[in-house]
Design an enzyme around this catalytic site. Structure first.
Site, PDB file in Angstrom:
ATOM      1  N   ASN A 177      10.098  -7.829  -8.562  1.00 58.79           N
ATOM      2  CA  ASN A 177       9.621  -6.491  -8.899  1.00 58.79           C
ATOM      3  C   ASN A 177      10.772  -5.530  -9.118  1.00 58.79           C
ATOM      4  O   ASN A 177      11.855  -5.688  -8.554  1.00 58.79           O
ATOM      5  CB  ASN A 177       8.680  -5.970  -7.804  1.00 58.79           C
ATOM      6  CG  ASN A 177       9.411  -5.211  -6.718  1.00 58.79           C
ATOM      7  OD1 ASN A 177       9.699  -4.023  -6.854  1.00 58.79           O
ATOM      8  ND2 ASN A 177       9.745  -5.887  -5.628  1.00 58.79           N
TER       9      ASN A 177
ATOM     10  N   THR B 243       6.887   2.539   0.232  1.00 59.93           N
ATOM     11  CA  THR B 243       7.774   3.667   0.508  1.00 59.93           C
ATOM     12  C   THR B 243       7.304   4.920  -0.220  1.00 59.93           C
ATOM     13  O   THR B 243       6.916   4.874  -1.386  1.00 59.93           O
ATOM     14  CB  THR B 243       9.216   3.314   0.097  1.00 59.93           C
ATOM     15  OG1 THR B 243       9.693   2.259   0.924  1.00 59.93           O
ATOM     16  CG2 THR B 243      10.134   4.500   0.206  1.00 59.93           C
TER      17      THR B 243
ATOM     18  N   TYR C 288       3.981  -9.898   2.614  1.00 55.19           N
ATOM     19  CA  TYR C 288       3.557  -9.249   1.366  1.00 55.19           C
ATOM     20  C   TYR C 288       3.316 -10.330   0.324  1.00 55.19           C
ATOM     21  O   TYR C 288       2.170 -10.636  -0.024  1.00 55.19           O
ATOM     22  CB  TYR C 288       4.605  -8.240   0.903  1.00 55.19           C
ATOM     23  CG  TYR C 288       4.294  -7.512  -0.402  1.00 55.19           C
ATOM     24  CD1 TYR C 288       3.386  -7.999  -1.331  1.00 55.19           C
ATOM     25  CD2 TYR C 288       4.928  -6.320  -0.720  1.00 55.19           C
ATOM     26  CE1 TYR C 288       3.102  -7.340  -2.520  1.00 55.19           C
ATOM     27  CE2 TYR C 288       4.653  -5.641  -1.908  1.00 55.19           C
ATOM     28  CZ  TYR C 288       3.755  -6.169  -2.801  1.00 55.19           C
ATOM     29  OH  TYR C 288       3.483  -5.510  -3.984  1.00 55.19           O
ATOM     30  N   THR C 289       4.395 -10.957  -0.150  1.00 53.94           N
ATOM     31  CA  THR C 289       4.280 -11.932  -1.232  1.00 53.94           C
ATOM     32  C   THR C 289       3.313 -13.063  -0.890  1.00 53.94           C
ATOM     33  O   THR C 289       2.550 -13.525  -1.754  1.00 53.94           O
ATOM     34  CB  THR C 289       5.664 -12.511  -1.565  1.00 53.94           C
ATOM     35  OG1 THR C 289       6.536 -11.430  -1.951  1.00 53.94           O
ATOM     36  CG2 THR C 289       5.596 -13.524  -2.696  1.00 53.94           C
TER      37      THR C 289
ATOM     38  N   ASN D  57      14.819  -6.627   3.051  1.00 58.59           N
ATOM     39  CA  ASN D  57      14.186  -6.220   1.805  1.00 58.59           C
ATOM     40  C   ASN D  57      14.328  -7.348   0.784  1.00 58.59           C
ATOM     41  O   ASN D  57      14.709  -8.467   1.130  1.00 58.59           O
ATOM     42  CB  ASN D  57      14.830  -4.920   1.304  1.00 58.59           C
ATOM     43  CG  ASN D  57      13.868  -4.034   0.533  1.00 58.59           C
ATOM     44  OD1 ASN D  57      13.100  -4.515  -0.289  1.00 58.59           O
ATOM     45  ND2 ASN D  57      13.900  -2.739   0.797  1.00 58.59           N
TER      46      ASN D  57
ATOM     47  N   MET E 125       9.769  -1.977  -9.261  1.00 62.29           N
ATOM     48  CA  MET E 125       8.815  -0.875  -9.269  1.00 62.29           C
ATOM     49  C   MET E 125       9.497   0.486  -9.280  1.00 62.29           C
ATOM     50  O   MET E 125       9.094   1.387 -10.012  1.00 62.29           O
ATOM     51  CB  MET E 125       7.871  -0.979  -8.072  1.00 62.29           C
ATOM     52  CG  MET E 125       7.120  -2.311  -7.985  1.00 62.29           C
ATOM     53  SD  MET E 125       6.099  -2.673  -9.431  1.00 62.29           S
ATOM     54  CE  MET E 125       4.799  -1.466  -9.211  1.00 62.29           C
ATOM     55  N   GLY E 126      10.502   0.674  -8.440  1.00 67.19           N
ATOM     56  CA  GLY E 126      11.228   1.943  -8.456  1.00 67.19           C
ATOM     57  C   GLY E 126      10.567   3.056  -7.648  1.00 67.19           C
ATOM     58  O   GLY E 126      10.575   4.222  -8.068  1.00 67.19           O
ATOM     59  N   PHE E 127      10.012   2.712  -6.478  1.00 68.15           N
ATOM     60  CA  PHE E 127       9.416   3.727  -5.590  1.00 68.15           C
ATOM     61  C   PHE E 127       8.349   4.553  -6.312  1.00 68.15           C
ATOM     62  O   PHE E 127       8.303   5.783  -6.183  1.00 68.15           O
ATOM     63  CB  PHE E 127      10.480   4.664  -5.019  1.00 68.15           C
ATOM     64  CG  PHE E 127      11.341   4.086  -3.935  1.00 68.15           C
ATOM     65  CD1 PHE E 127      11.117   2.813  -3.434  1.00 68.15           C
ATOM     66  CD2 PHE E 127      12.394   4.829  -3.410  1.00 68.15           C
ATOM     67  CE1 PHE E 127      11.920   2.289  -2.428  1.00 68.15           C
ATOM     68  CE2 PHE E 127      13.197   4.315  -2.403  1.00 68.15           C
ATOM     69  CZ  PHE E 127      12.974   3.034  -1.910  1.00 68.15           C
TER      70      PHE E 127
ATOM     71  N   ASP F  96       0.864  -1.189   0.000  1.00 68.19           N
ATOM     72  CA  ASP F  96       0.000   0.000   0.000  1.00 68.19           C
ATOM     73  C   ASP F  96       0.895   1.231   0.000  1.00 68.19           C
ATOM     74  O   ASP F  96       1.154   1.855   1.025  1.00 68.19           O
ATOM     75  CB  ASP F  96      -0.920  -0.028   1.223  1.00 68.19           C
ATOM     76  CG  ASP F  96      -2.042   1.002   1.129  1.00 68.19           C
ATOM     77  OD1 ASP F  96      -1.942   1.916   0.294  1.00 68.19           O
ATOM     78  OD2 ASP F  96      -3.007   0.902   1.912  1.00 68.19           O
ATOM     79  N   LYS F  97       1.364   1.596  -1.177  1.00 66.02           N
ATOM     80  CA  LYS F  97       2.366   2.650  -1.302  1.00 66.02           C
ATOM     81  C   LYS F  97       1.836   4.035  -0.975  1.00 66.02           C
ATOM     82  O   LYS F  97       2.597   4.934  -0.618  1.00 66.02           O
ATOM     83  CB  LYS F  97       2.944   2.659  -2.718  1.00 66.02           C
ATOM     84  CG  LYS F  97       3.772   1.430  -3.067  1.00 66.02           C
ATOM     85  CD  LYS F  97       4.227   1.487  -4.513  1.00 66.02           C
ATOM     86  CE  LYS F  97       5.107   0.305  -4.885  1.00 66.02           C
ATOM     87  NZ  LYS F  97       6.414   0.340  -4.214  1.00 66.02           N
TER      88      LYS F  97
ATOM     89  N   LYS G 249      15.509  -0.515   7.293  1.00 70.83           N
ATOM     90  CA  LYS G 249      15.315  -1.774   6.566  1.00 70.83           C
ATOM     91  C   LYS G 249      16.564  -2.085   5.751  1.00 70.83           C
ATOM     92  O   LYS G 249      16.997  -1.270   4.927  1.00 70.83           O
ATOM     93  CB  LYS G 249      14.102  -1.657   5.644  1.00 70.83           C
ATOM     94  CG  LYS G 249      13.663  -2.980   5.029  1.00 70.83           C
ATOM     95  CD  LYS G 249      12.328  -2.814   4.340  1.00 70.83           C
ATOM     96  CE  LYS G 249      11.736  -4.138   3.928  1.00 70.83           C
ATOM     97  NZ  LYS G 249      10.391  -3.965   3.325  1.00 70.83           N
TER      98      LYS G 249
ATOM     99  N   SER H  39      16.159  -1.096  -1.122  1.00 71.74           N
ATOM    100  CA  SER H  39      15.512  -1.528  -2.351  1.00 71.74           C
ATOM    101  C   SER H  39      16.543  -1.607  -3.473  1.00 71.74           C
ATOM    102  O   SER H  39      17.342  -0.680  -3.643  1.00 71.74           O
ATOM    103  CB  SER H  39      14.404  -0.549  -2.745  1.00 71.74           C
ATOM    104  OG  SER H  39      13.944  -0.828  -4.056  1.00 71.74           O
TER     105      SER H  39
ATOM    106  N   GLY I 213       9.544 -13.383  -1.232  1.00 73.44           N
ATOM    107  CA  GLY I 213       8.810 -14.629  -1.046  1.00 73.44           C
ATOM    108  C   GLY I 213       9.681 -15.745  -0.514  1.00 73.44           C
ATOM    109  O   GLY I 213      10.678 -15.525   0.175  1.00 73.44           O
TER     110      GLY I 213
ATOM    111  N   ASN J 146      15.844  -1.353  -6.529  1.00 74.66           N
ATOM    112  CA  ASN J 146      15.208  -0.791  -7.719  1.00 74.66           C
ATOM    113  C   ASN J 146      15.394   0.708  -7.895  1.00 74.66           C
ATOM    114  O   ASN J 146      14.849   1.293  -8.823  1.00 74.66           O
ATOM    115  CB  ASN J 146      13.716  -1.131  -7.700  1.00 74.66           C
ATOM    116  CG  ASN J 146      13.476  -2.630  -7.627  1.00 74.66           C
ATOM    117  OD1 ASN J 146      14.174  -3.396  -8.278  1.00 74.66           O
ATOM    118  ND2 ASN J 146      12.523  -3.047  -6.812  1.00 74.66           N
ATOM    119  N   THR J 147      16.138   1.345  -6.985  1.00 71.34           N
ATOM    120  CA  THR J 147      16.521   2.747  -7.151  1.00 71.34           C
ATOM    121  C   THR J 147      18.041   2.793  -7.258  1.00 71.34           C
ATOM    122  O   THR J 147      18.733   2.365  -6.327  1.00 71.34           O
ATOM    123  CB  THR J 147      16.049   3.601  -5.959  1.00 71.34           C
ATOM    124  OG1 THR J 147      14.617   3.613  -5.935  1.00 71.34           O
ATOM    125  CG2 THR J 147      16.556   5.033  -6.079  1.00 71.34           C
TER     126      THR J 147
END
Length: 339
Positions: free
Chosen positions: A115, A90, A313-314, A247, A117-119, A69-70, A218, A184, A263, A186-187
């Site tokens: 994922n 985040t 989450y997963t 993470n 996603m990249g924030f 739930d971003k 985290k 993360s 997961g 992804n950034t």
């Protein structure tokens, strides 16, 4: 059984991010109807397993992990499913679209998600406004809320601490806990912030901006051994309340882009990191275990490894939204049986 026999096969017919967006839309609608949430909570039957840490009382130790739930769209609905606390975000100071699609993938054979996603989020001001409106309308759930803060992708490295502080300052009035996401994959460059120097700087900045709210950090699953010890030492010396481990695990997405895997592949790694952190920080700090928890047994194993609290989450994707309530019932029955 309804979820695994009917709902999950239906959702798995669609792209992973499309299914996630559809589920969030439904959950957001549910969160706007308190009567429905109260009925659902009664149906879910979560059992009290109270935990007191960070100066807060958690009705049970099962929390929603960051990333689901971003934008703080459905807090009351997550409580209805049985969660004892939430980590929203985040969130970054300014809204940003995140990485190009496709950026979320399922791995059913391994019980994982990948994922990149990249924030992607609407920004800290938008989240603060959403939480303020929910509180005004009686839609804030009766459980602790943590908010994860991060930096915008285009922020220069030298202004990183300013980004974390700016996001924290905007959402802190609506948070019980602030979490610092430096892990993360992804950034670009984010994981380089896990050095003792950067961690000390970021925790100090978020604490100052957060008005005294507890701060957690985290960490990545790749952070281990002496590096993990040094990070934990720096975090605690800077005044943090503890750490979240872990993470996502860095990997390559099916489209060849850098990504993170969550997961079941994380289960043993996350448990090992929790155990190592607990040994390093002692009993005074709060440790949250996250990664590969999908039933009562894996939840209990993470708690036995040293976690005060756990996050999911997963597993919600594979086991359904009532998993947190099922886990609390299992944990409570084991507590009764061992008394």
């Amino acid at each position: 059984m309804l979820y695994t026999s009917f709902v999950r096969p239906l959702l798995f017919q669609f792209d992973a991010e499309f299914a996630h967006t559809a589920v969030m839309a439904g959950t957001k609608l549910l969160a706007r109807v308190p009567v429905a949430c109260n009925l659902l909570h009664a149906f879910a039957r979560p059992r009290p397993c109270p935990v007191t840490t960070l100066g807060l009382t958690f009705p049970n130790p099962v929390g929603l992990a960051g990333g689901m739930d971003k934008n703080a769209e459905a807090p009351l609905a997550w409580w209805a499913f049985g969660f004892g606390f939430l980590e929203l975000g985040t969130v970054t100071p300014k809204g940003q679209p995140g990485n190009a699609k496709p950026r979320m993938f399922r791995e059913p054979a391994t019980g994982a998600l990948v994922n990149r996603m990249g924030f992607n989020n609407h920004g800290a001001e938008a989240m603060a406004n959403a939480l303020e409106q929910q509180a005004r309308r009686g839609l804030r759930p009766p459980i602790p809320i943590a908010i994860s803060v991060g930096k915008n992708k285009d922020t220069p490295v030298e202004q990183t601490a300013d980004d974390y502080a700016a996001a924290a300052a905007m959402v802190a009035p609506h948070a019980d806990v602030l979490t610092v996401n430096v892990s993360s994959p992804n950034t670009p460059g984010l994981r380089k912030l896990q050095t003792p120097e950067w961690l000390s700087k970021l925790v100090t900045a978020v604490r100052a901006a957060g008005g005294g709210k507890p701060v957690l950090v985290k960490v990545a699953p790749e952070l281990a051994g002496a590096d993990l010890d040094a990070a934990a030492d720096a975090v605690m010396a800077a005044g943090a309340g503890g750490l979240i481990a872990t993470n996502t695990l860095g990997c390559v997405a099916p489209n060849g882009e850098p990504a993170g895997r969550s997961g079941l592949p994380l289960r043993e790694i996350a448990r090992e990191r929790v155990s190592a952190i607990r040994k390093r920080v002692g009993d005074a700090a709060t440790v949250i275990g996250c990664g590969g928890i999908d039933d009562v047994s894996s939840a209990r194993a993470m708690l036995d490894a040293g976690a005060n609290l756990i996050q999911l989450y997963t597993a919600l994707v594979y086991e359904g939204p009532f998993l947190p309530a099922r886990i609390t019932r299992g944990l409570a029955s084991k507590q009764v049986g061992s008394a």
